[in-house]
Write a protein that holds these residues in place. Structure first.
Motif, PDB file in Angstrom:
ATOM      1  N   ALA A 115      61.120  34.824  70.139  1.00  0.00           N
ATOM      2  CA  ALA A 115      60.609  33.897  71.156  1.00  0.00           C
ATOM      3  C   ALA A 115      59.480  33.057  70.573  1.00  0.00           C
ATOM      4  N   ALA A 116      58.618  33.686  69.781  1.00  0.00           N
ATOM      5  CA  ALA A 116      57.529  32.951  69.137  1.00  0.00           C
ATOM      6  C   ALA A 116      58.071  31.929  68.143  1.00  0.00           C
ATOM      7  N   GLU A 117      59.157  32.270  67.442  1.00  0.00           N
ATOM      8  CA  GLU A 117      59.769  31.344  66.498  1.00  0.00           C
ATOM      9  C   GLU A 117      60.357  30.128  67.222  1.00  0.00           C
ATOM     10  N   LEU A 118      61.024  30.359  68.347  1.00  0.00           N
ATOM     11  CA  LEU A 118      61.580  29.239  69.109  1.00  0.00           C
ATOM     12  C   LEU A 118      60.456  28.374  69.664  1.00  0.00           C
ATOM     13  N   GLU A 119      59.403  29.003  70.137  1.00  0.00           N
ATOM     14  CA  GLU A 119      58.246  28.251  70.631  1.00  0.00           C
ATOM     15  C   GLU A 119      57.672  27.363  69.527  1.00  0.00           C
ATOM     16  N   GLN A 120      57.601  27.891  68.302  1.00  0.00           N
ATOM     17  CA  GLN A 120      57.075  27.115  67.184  1.00  0.00           C
ATOM     18  C   GLN A 120      57.968  25.918  66.868  1.00  0.00           C
ATOM     19  N   LEU A 121      59.280  26.094  66.921  1.00  0.00           N
ATOM     20  CA  LEU A 121      60.204  24.980  66.671  1.00  0.00           C
ATOM     21  C   LEU A 121      60.042  23.894  67.732  1.00  0.00           C
ATOM     22  N   ILE A 122      59.865  24.302  68.985  1.00  0.00           N
ATOM     23  CA  ILE A 122      59.662  23.336  70.065  1.00  0.00           C
ATOM     24  C   ILE A 122      58.375  22.552  69.828  1.00  0.00           C
ATOM     25  N   GLU A 147      56.829  22.008  66.977  1.00  0.00           N
ATOM     26  CA  GLU A 147      57.009  21.105  65.837  1.00  0.00           C
ATOM     27  C   GLU A 147      57.799  19.866  66.223  1.00  0.00           C
ATOM     28  N   ARG A 148      58.833  20.048  67.031  1.00  0.00           N
ATOM     29  CA  ARG A 148      59.657  18.896  67.405  1.00  0.00           C
ATOM     30  C   ARG A 148      58.906  17.960  68.338  1.00  0.00           C
ATOM     31  N   TYR A 149      58.131  18.506  69.254  1.00  0.00           N
ATOM     32  CA  TYR A 149      57.324  17.657  70.126  1.00  0.00           C
ATOM     33  C   TYR A 149      56.325  16.835  69.321  1.00  0.00           C
ATOM     34  N   HIS A 150      55.683  17.481  68.357  1.00  0.00           N
ATOM     35  CA  HIS A 150      54.693  16.761  67.563  1.00  0.00           C
ATOM     36  C   HIS A 150      55.359  15.707  66.694  1.00  0.00           C
ATOM     37  N   ALA A 151      56.552  15.984  66.204  1.00  0.00           N
ATOM     38  CA  ALA A 151      57.301  14.973  65.439  1.00  0.00           C
ATOM     39  C   ALA A 151      57.666  13.800  66.334  1.00  0.00           C
ATOM     40  N   TYR A 203      67.925  17.875  78.418  1.00  0.00           N
ATOM     41  CA  TYR A 203      69.178  17.167  78.155  1.00  0.00           C
ATOM     42  C   TYR A 203      69.289  16.648  76.726  1.00  0.00           C
ATOM     43  N   TYR A 204      68.321  15.863  76.274  1.00  0.00           N
ATOM     44  CA  TYR A 204      68.383  15.303  74.933  1.00  0.00           C
ATOM     45  C   TYR A 204      67.483  16.033  73.939  1.00  0.00           C
ATOM     46  N   PHE A 205      66.439  16.693  74.432  1.00  0.00           N
ATOM     47  CA  PHE A 205      65.443  17.294  73.543  1.00  0.00           C
ATOM     48  C   PHE A 205      65.851  18.678  73.044  1.00  0.00           C
ATOM     49  N   MET A 206      66.221  19.581  73.945  1.00  0.00           N
ATOM     50  CA  MET A 206      66.432  20.978  73.579  1.00  0.00           C
ATOM     51  C   MET A 206      67.654  21.236  72.693  1.00  0.00           C
ATOM     52  N   PRO A 207      68.763  20.508  72.833  1.00  0.00           N
ATOM     53  CA  PRO A 207      69.924  20.828  71.978  1.00  0.00           C
ATOM     54  C   PRO A 207      69.608  20.830  70.484  1.00  0.00           C
ATOM     55  N   GLU A 208      68.825  19.863  70.006  1.00  0.00           N
ATOM     56  CA  GLU A 208      68.489  19.826  68.585  1.00  0.00           C
ATOM     57  C   GLU A 208      67.604  21.009  68.197  1.00  0.00           C
ATOM     58  N   VAL A 209      66.675  21.391  69.069  1.00  0.00           N
ATOM     59  CA  VAL A 209      65.826  22.548  68.803  1.00  0.00           C
ATOM     60  C   VAL A 209      66.668  23.816  68.708  1.00  0.00           C
ATOM     61  N   ILE A 210      67.598  23.984  69.654  1.00  0.00           N
ATOM     62  CA  ILE A 210      68.438  25.185  69.662  1.00  0.00           C
ATOM     63  C   ILE A 210      69.358  25.207  68.441  1.00  0.00           C
ATOM     64  N   ARG A 211      69.859  24.052  68.037  1.00  0.00           N
ATOM     65  CA  ARG A 211      70.708  23.996  66.840  1.00  0.00           C
ATOM     66  C   ARG A 211      69.944  24.503  65.621  1.00  0.00           C
ATOM     67  N   ARG A 240      54.762  11.521  66.949  1.00  0.00           N
ATOM     68  CA  ARG A 240      54.426  10.648  65.839  1.00  0.00           C
ATOM     69  C   ARG A 240      55.388   9.483  65.700  1.00  0.00           C
ATOM     70  N   SER A 241      56.512   9.519  66.470  1.00  0.00           N
ATOM     71  CA  SER A 241      57.451   8.411  66.400  1.00  0.00           C
ATOM     72  C   SER A 241      56.849   7.169  67.016  1.00  0.00           C
ATOM     73  N   VAL A 242      57.431   6.023  66.790  1.00  0.00           N
ATOM     74  CA  VAL A 242      56.855   4.758  67.240  1.00  0.00           C
ATOM     75  C   VAL A 242      56.906   4.664  68.747  1.00  0.00           C
ATOM     76  N   SER A 243      55.797   4.505  69.389  1.00  0.00           N
ATOM     77  CA  SER A 243      55.718   4.313  70.838  1.00  0.00           C
ATOM     78  C   SER A 243      56.038   2.853  71.156  1.00  0.00           C
ATOM     79  N   PRO A 244      56.738   2.592  72.303  1.00  0.00           N
ATOM     80  CA  PRO A 244      57.161   3.507  73.314  1.00  0.00           C
ATOM     81  C   PRO A 244      58.623   3.898  73.211  1.00  0.00           C
ATOM     82  N   GLU A 245      59.206   3.911  72.032  1.00  0.00           N
ATOM     83  CA  GLU A 245      60.588   4.311  71.895  1.00  0.00           C
ATOM     84  C   GLU A 245      60.751   5.747  72.381  1.00  0.00           C
ATOM     85  N   PRO A 246      61.832   6.065  73.093  1.00  0.00           N
ATOM     86  CA  PRO A 246      62.046   7.429  73.563  1.00  0.00           C
ATOM     87  C   PRO A 246      62.406   8.346  72.402  1.00  0.00           C
ATOM     88  N   ILE A 247      62.138   9.627  72.613  1.00  0.00           N
ATOM     89  CA  ILE A 247      62.437  10.574  71.538  1.00  0.00           C
ATOM     90  C   ILE A 247      63.837  11.126  71.676  1.00  0.00           C
TER      91      ILE A 247
END
Length: 308
Positions: A285-292, A294-298, A107-115, A301-308
């Protein structure tokens, strides 16, 4: 014997050849004169030869430098041509990438990756299968999806699970709720509130039941649903609060929803990529996997416990 020469050194060399002075050359590639000088010195050290004769008034090429200038120009031209070709190929790639994902990650995570992916590959289509953990696993196992995003359970035959992030469960409430002023909420306090929950078909419900087996809710839920995203809609509408994965929450500046860490105990799920063993990924598919990834790791690194 290999020579350790980097592109920055070659571009610095070309600028100095073109402008004939450290000041002008440094300005042309947005460097300080000292930084440009260090790059030239590093290049000369790597080549084991002096490229320039330096005087107080001018900089001229040595005989070796003249030969190197001709060859380095061809090298840089070839490199820039290759990079242009790769960029053109990226723009012209076509195809379809199918990703199976649990709704809380969609819902909130994938749209930015797909963009970001479609900006890089505008002619490649992306198909999302947003469904339960069981359906995500099935889609990956039968080849319907290139890969899946889900949370770990029991090891499955013929699959690979790559953990990406530990996703904590939080209490979702409205910003105008009295609870919004709290810094956290224990599970016992949570179950004393009016809350909406997940039904027993939900993978998140099964995980929470196992983790919270010793905590008996003080009251039953107002309503049960199968998907986390539906729970969030109910909370937005003012129908109680809900325990959801932090990943499913909107950004912290959301005008309606607020996330409170749930404690005693803190419950997490391991979210990762699920792939079928031995399956060869397409390039896109490998490129999309890499973007996902990278975004998860970013997000991690965000301040816990704020949602991503």
């Amino acid at each position: 014997m290999p020579v350790n020469v980097d592109l920055n050194g070659l571009y610095a060399f070309r600028a100095l050849v073109e402008y004939g002075s450290f000041r002008s050359a440094a300005e042309s590639i947005c460097l300080s004169q000292s930084a440009l000088s260090r790059r030239i010195e590093k290049l000369e050290a790597a080549l084991g030869a002096r490229l320039f004769d330096r005087t107080t008034r001018r900089v001229t090429l040595t005989l070796y430098g003249q030969t190197f200038a001709e060859r380095s120009d061809r090298l840089l031209a070839n490199f820039e041509e290759v990079m242009a070709d790769v960029s053109q190929v990226s723009q012209e790639r076509t195809g379809l990438v199918t990703v199976a994902t649990v709704p809380s990650a969609a819902y909130y995570f994938m749209p930015e990756v797909i963009r970001r992916f479609q900006a890089r590959y505008p002619r490649v289509r992306v198909k999302l299968i947003d469904s339960s953990v069981g359906n995500v696993i099935e889609a990956v196992m039968n080849g319907q999806a290139d890969f899946g995003i889900c949370f770990s359970g029991h090891p499955l035959p013929n699959t690979e699970f790559l953990p990406l992030v530990e996703d904590a469960y939080v209490a979702a409430c409205r910003c105008d709720s009295p609870l919004a002023a709290r810094n956290s909420l224990t599970w016992r306090e949570f179950y004393q509130q009016e809350y909406v929950g997940l039904d027993k078909v939900s993978g998140n419900r099964n995980l929470l039941d196992q983790a919270l087996g010793e905590i008996i809710p003080a009251r039953p839920s107002l309503c049960e649903t199968r998907h986390v995203t539906t729970l969030l809609g109910m909370v937005e509408a003012g129908i109680g609060i809900a325990a959801v994965p932090a990943m499913s929450m909107p950004p912290s500046e959301h005008s309606v929803l607020r996330a409170l860490p749930l404690t005693e105990p803190a419950v997490t799920r391991t979210v990762g990529l699920l792939k079928r063993s031995g399956r060869i990924q397409s390039y896109v598919a490998a490129e999309l996997e890499q973007l996902i990834t990278e975004r998860y790791h970013a997000a991690e690194r965000s301040v816990s416990p704020e949602p991503i």
